[in-house]
Design a protein around this motif. Structure first.
Motif, PDB file in Angstrom:
ATOM      1  N   MET A   1      52.339  13.989  59.638  1.00  0.00           N
ATOM      2  CA  MET A   1      52.917  14.377  60.925  1.00  0.00           C
ATOM      3  C   MET A   1      54.336  14.910  60.712  1.00  0.00           C
ATOM      4  SD  MET A   1      53.528  12.057  64.353  1.00  0.00           S
ATOM      5  CE  MET A   1      51.775  11.782  64.511  1.00  0.00           C
ATOM      6  N   ALA A   2      54.653  16.014  61.387  1.00  0.00           N
ATOM      7  CA  ALA A   2      55.985  16.613  61.249  1.00  0.00           C
ATOM      8  C   ALA A   2      57.047  15.682  61.814  1.00  0.00           C
ATOM      9  CB  ALA A   2      56.026  17.955  61.964  1.00  0.00           C
ATOM     10  N   ASP A   3      58.201  15.664  61.165  1.00  0.00           N
ATOM     11  CA  ASP A   3      59.322  14.849  61.595  1.00  0.00           C
ATOM     12  C   ASP A   3      60.171  15.656  62.576  1.00  0.00           C
ATOM     13  OD1 ASP A   3      61.620  13.417  61.941  1.00  0.00           O
ATOM     14  OD2 ASP A   3      61.916  12.955  59.832  1.00  0.00           O
ATOM     15  N   PRO A   4      60.174  15.330  63.891  1.00  0.00           N
ATOM     16  CA  PRO A   4      60.912  16.140  64.868  1.00  0.00           C
ATOM     17  C   PRO A   4      62.412  16.110  64.649  1.00  0.00           C
ATOM     18  CG  PRO A   4      60.076  14.121  65.885  1.00  0.00           C
ATOM     19  CD  PRO A   4      59.456  14.215  64.529  1.00  0.00           C
ATOM     20  N   ILE A   5      62.950  14.998  64.143  1.00  0.00           N
ATOM     21  CA  ILE A   5      64.392  14.919  63.899  1.00  0.00           C
ATOM     22  C   ILE A   5      64.790  15.861  62.777  1.00  0.00           C
ATOM     23  CG2 ILE A   5      66.258  13.404  63.145  1.00  0.00           C
ATOM     24  CD1 ILE A   5      64.835  11.094  64.503  1.00  0.00           C
ATOM     25  N   ARG A   6      63.983  15.862  61.701  1.00  0.00           N
ATOM     26  CA  ARG A   6      64.267  16.766  60.585  1.00  0.00           C
ATOM     27  C   ARG A   6      64.142  18.228  61.031  1.00  0.00           C
ATOM     28  NH1 ARG A   6      61.283  16.730  54.630  1.00  0.00           N
ATOM     29  NH2 ARG A   6      62.568  18.384  53.706  1.00  0.00           N
ATOM     30  N   ALA A   7      63.142  18.499  61.852  1.00  0.00           N
ATOM     31  CA  ALA A   7      62.952  19.866  62.340  1.00  0.00           C
ATOM     32  C   ALA A   7      64.161  20.326  63.138  1.00  0.00           C
ATOM     33  CB  ALA A   7      61.691  19.945  63.193  1.00  0.00           C
ATOM     34  N   ARG A   8      64.727  19.437  63.960  1.00  0.00           N
ATOM     35  CA  ARG A   8      65.898  19.793  64.763  1.00  0.00           C
ATOM     36  C   ARG A   8      67.104  20.076  63.872  1.00  0.00           C
ATOM     37  NH1 ARG A   8      65.868  18.523  70.312  1.00  0.00           N
ATOM     38  NH2 ARG A   8      68.073  17.996  70.302  1.00  0.00           N
ATOM     39  N   LYS A   9      67.219  19.362  62.754  1.00  0.00           N
ATOM     40  CA  LYS A   9      68.349  19.569  61.855  1.00  0.00           C
ATOM     41  C   LYS A   9      68.324  20.957  61.227  1.00  0.00           C
ATOM     42  CE  LYS A   9      69.245  14.743  60.591  1.00  0.00           C
ATOM     43  NZ  LYS A   9      69.243  13.741  59.492  1.00  0.00           N
ATOM     44  N   HIS A  10      67.139  21.558  61.132  1.00  0.00           N
ATOM     45  CA  HIS A  10      67.022  22.858  60.493  1.00  0.00           C
ATOM     46  C   HIS A  10      67.093  24.006  61.493  1.00  0.00           C
ATOM     47  CE1 HIS A  10      65.640  20.346  57.153  1.00  0.00           C
ATOM     48  NE2 HIS A  10      65.945  21.368  56.378  1.00  0.00           N
ATOM     49  N   LYS A  11      67.377  23.704  62.741  1.00  0.00           N
ATOM     50  CA  LYS A  11      67.511  24.747  63.748  1.00  0.00           C
ATOM     51  C   LYS A  11      68.954  25.234  63.845  1.00  0.00           C
ATOM     52  CE  LYS A  11      63.594  23.663  66.755  1.00  0.00           C
ATOM     53  NZ  LYS A  11      63.172  23.415  68.163  1.00  0.00           N
ATOM     54  N   LEU A  12      69.091  26.451  64.343  1.00  0.00           N
ATOM     55  CA  LEU A  12      70.420  27.005  64.585  1.00  0.00           C
ATOM     56  C   LEU A  12      71.006  26.406  65.854  1.00  0.00           C
ATOM     57  CD1 LEU A  12      69.654  30.798  63.997  1.00  0.00           C
ATOM     58  CD2 LEU A  12      70.584  29.163  62.337  1.00  0.00           C
ATOM     59  N   ARG A  13      72.318  26.193  65.859  1.00  0.00           N
ATOM     60  CA  ARG A  13      73.021  25.772  67.068  1.00  0.00           C
ATOM     61  C   ARG A  13      73.669  27.024  67.656  1.00  0.00           C
ATOM     62  NH1 ARG A  13      77.138  22.488  67.110  1.00  0.00           N
ATOM     63  NH2 ARG A  13      76.533  21.082  68.816  1.00  0.00           N
ATOM     64  N   ILE A  14      73.233  27.379  68.858  1.00  0.00           N
ATOM     65  CA  ILE A  14      73.674  28.612  69.490  1.00  0.00           C
ATOM     66  C   ILE A  14      74.583  28.301  70.673  1.00  0.00           C
ATOM     67  CG2 ILE A  14      72.960  30.771  70.565  1.00  0.00           C
ATOM     68  CD1 ILE A  14      71.980  30.505  67.709  1.00  0.00           C
ATOM     69  N   SER A  15      75.799  28.814  70.610  1.00  0.00           N
ATOM     70  CA  SER A  15      76.717  28.735  71.750  1.00  0.00           C
ATOM     71  C   SER A  15      76.466  29.953  72.634  1.00  0.00           C
ATOM     72  CB  SER A  15      78.167  28.736  71.264  1.00  0.00           C
ATOM     73  OG  SER A  15      79.063  28.870  72.351  1.00  0.00           O
ATOM     74  N   LEU A  16      76.246  29.698  73.911  1.00  0.00           N
ATOM     75  CA  LEU A  16      75.984  30.810  74.822  1.00  0.00           C
ATOM     76  C   LEU A  16      76.650  30.543  76.168  1.00  0.00           C
ATOM     77  CD1 LEU A  16      73.679  29.576  76.902  1.00  0.00           C
ATOM     78  CD2 LEU A  16      72.148  30.167  75.041  1.00  0.00           C
ATOM     79  N   GLY A  17      76.931  31.594  76.872  1.00  0.00           N
ATOM     80  CA  GLY A  17      77.541  31.433  78.183  1.00  0.00           C
ATOM     81  C   GLY A  17      78.044  32.747  78.721  1.00  0.00           C
ATOM     82  N   CYS A  18      78.699  32.657  79.865  1.00  0.00           N
ATOM     83  CA  CYS A  18      79.239  33.852  80.501  1.00  0.00           C
ATOM     84  C   CYS A  18      80.478  33.485  81.310  1.00  0.00           C
ATOM     85  CB  CYS A  18      78.194  34.521  81.391  1.00  0.00           C
ATOM     86  SG  CYS A  18      77.622  33.505  82.766  1.00  0.00           S
ATOM     87  N   HIS A  19      81.290  34.495  81.576  1.00  0.00           N
ATOM     88  CA  HIS A  19      82.516  34.338  82.354  1.00  0.00           C
ATOM     89  C   HIS A  19      82.609  35.533  83.289  1.00  0.00           C
ATOM     90  CE1 HIS A  19      86.825  34.677  83.259  1.00  0.00           C
ATOM     91  NE2 HIS A  19      86.958  33.417  82.918  1.00  0.00           N
ATOM     92  N   LEU A  20      82.541  35.287  84.591  1.00  0.00           N
ATOM     93  CA  LEU A  20      82.598  36.350  85.584  1.00  0.00           C
ATOM     94  C   LEU A  20      83.750  36.071  86.544  1.00  0.00           C
ATOM     95  CD1 LEU A  20      79.381  35.635  84.963  1.00  0.00           C
ATOM     96  CD2 LEU A  20      79.026  37.499  86.573  1.00  0.00           C
ATOM     97  N   GLU A  21      84.582  37.056  86.742  1.00  0.00           N
ATOM     98  CA  GLU A  21      85.728  36.908  87.635  1.00  0.00           C
ATOM     99  C   GLU A  21      85.649  37.942  88.757  1.00  0.00           C
ATOM    100  OE1 GLU A  21      90.625  37.067  87.585  1.00  0.00           O
ATOM    101  OE2 GLU A  21      89.512  36.874  85.703  1.00  0.00           O
ATOM    102  N   TYR A  22      85.736  37.459  89.988  1.00  0.00           N
ATOM    103  CA  TYR A  22      85.637  38.314  91.170  1.00  0.00           C
ATOM    104  C   TYR A  22      86.939  38.299  91.954  1.00  0.00           C
ATOM    105  CZ  TYR A  22      80.539  38.467  90.617  1.00  0.00           C
ATOM    106  OH  TYR A  22      79.269  38.679  90.142  1.00  0.00           O
ATOM    107  N   ASP A  23      87.119  39.352  92.737  1.00  0.00           N
ATOM    108  CA  ASP A  23      88.157  39.375  93.757  1.00  0.00           C
ATOM    109  C   ASP A  23      87.448  39.550  95.094  1.00  0.00           C
ATOM    110  OD1 ASP A  23      90.876  39.427  94.702  1.00  0.00           O
ATOM    111  OD2 ASP A  23      90.577  41.558  95.099  1.00  0.00           O
ATOM    112  N   LEU A  24      87.673  38.610  96.016  1.00  0.00           N
ATOM    113  CA  LEU A  24      86.930  38.574  97.273  1.00  0.00           C
ATOM    114  C   LEU A  24      87.884  38.671  98.453  1.00  0.00           C
ATOM    115  CD1 LEU A  24      84.678  35.563  96.241  1.00  0.00           C
ATOM    116  CD2 LEU A  24      84.028  37.978  96.193  1.00  0.00           C
ATOM    117  N   PRO A  25      87.630  39.574  99.405  1.00  0.00           N
ATOM    118  CA  PRO A  25      88.531  39.702 100.549  1.00  0.00           C
ATOM    119  C   PRO A  25      88.370  38.581 101.565  1.00  0.00           C
ATOM    120  CG  PRO A  25      86.693  41.222 100.759  1.00  0.00           C
ATOM    121  CD  PRO A  25      86.582  40.591  99.399  1.00  0.00           C
ATOM    122  N   ARG A  26      87.249  37.888 101.527  1.00  0.00           N
ATOM    123  CA  ARG A  26      86.994  36.803 102.486  1.00  0.00           C
ATOM    124  C   ARG A  26      85.999  35.827 101.876  1.00  0.00           C
ATOM    125  NH1 ARG A  26      84.910  41.468 103.984  1.00  0.00           N
ATOM    126  NH2 ARG A  26      86.740  41.882 105.258  1.00  0.00           N
TER     127      ARG A  26
END
Length: 279
Positions: free
Chosen positions: A1-26
């Motif tokens: 049986m595959a070891d899920p903890i070991r499998a997770r250790k071999h995965k890439l850690r990906i930082s992702l996100g977004c930054h949106l800035e608006y100017d709103l009149p109201r």
């Protein structure tokens, strides 16, 4: 049986996100579809919470397509929306199955039939004859979808300056230019015309493993088609399997999954998106 903890250790850690800035009149009601889809729940390291400045109350809900929306009202003036999370990824490219077969319409599950219909940007009524002219003699199944992606990729020129929020699939074909959403709408429309269920997807797509220089970060559009009893990713804009693809929303077309829907006048002052390997 595959070891899920070991499998997770071999995965890439990906930082992702977004930054949106608006100017709103109201004060302006907004809907935001910015969080990674819950199909990646098992890969969460740091959840990409939606944060605002100034801080405002946020309500969340699921729509009919299973997408996770945030509902808020932004105050007048400068307003910022930010997400920032870390997710695990196998680093493997989109799966390919050249033997995946096309279902006869009468054999499709009932919940897939809606993805054969025309929609706001996928005007099947205008492109049905063209689709059959181009693809009737291609082998059905995976090969036919790939032929559609090849055609769209070759006949549409990409450029951010070509972006237009109202462009339909038939207009993309006529103009021969667009951005990733236009490639996707045209490919979806051709698939639906050929009786292949297809749906629109939007999310993060990294440039990990791609040759430099990398373009500025952005959200991407691609499609999923239903073959051999499951959905498969196809990307007519890039037209090659890619890795580190993170779904945010699915729908019939882009009208169902706007990343931000504002209900009032606004100016987008700043827009930044990132998807990168982190430690």
């Amino acid at each position: 049986m595959a070891d899920p903890i070991r499998a997770r250790k071999h995965k890439l850690r990906i930082s992702l996100g977004c930054h949106l800035e608006y100017d709103l009149p109201r004060a302006t009601p907004m809907l935001a579809l910015l969080n990674v889809h819950n199909s990646r729940f098992a890969d969460i390291q740091i959840l990409d919470y939606l944060k605002t400045s100034p801080c405002v109350p946020i309500q969340s809900y699921n729509d009919a397509f299973g997408n996770w929306w945030a509902r808020l009202t932004a105050p007048p003036g400068a307003f910022t929306i930010v997400t920032n999370g870390i997710y695990l990824d196998s680093g493997k490219k989109d799966p390919v199955s050249r033997a995946a077969y096309q279902h006869d319409v009468q054999d499709l599950p009932s919940d897939k039939l809606g993805y054969l219909f025309g929609s706001r940007y996928c005007d099947t009524d205008l492109l049905s004859d063209k689709a059959w002219q181009l693809f009737e003699n291609t082998p059905s199944g995976w090969a036919r979808v790939q032929a559609i992606c090849d055609y769209v990729h070759q006949h549409v020129s990409f450029g951010y300056e070509y972006a237009r929020a109202t462009r339909t699939a038939s207009e993309t074909l006529a103009e021969g230019r667009g951005v990733c959403r236009d490639y996707t709408h045209l490919a979806i429309t051709f698939c639906r015309c050929m009786n292949i269920p297809a749906r629109y997807c939007t999310g993060y797509l990294s440039d990990i493993g791609e040759p430099e220089p990398h373009p500025p970060g952005d959200f991407a559009a691609w499609m999923e088609v239903f073959l051999a009893k499951r959905w498969w990713v196809f990307d007519p804009r890039n037209n090659i399997p890619r890795s580190a693809r993170f779904l945010v929303g699915r729908g019939r077309d882009a009208a169902d999954v706007p990343l931000i829907q504002t209900f009032g006048e606004n100016t987008l002052k700043s827009f930044k998106v990132w998807t990168e390997i982190t430690r």
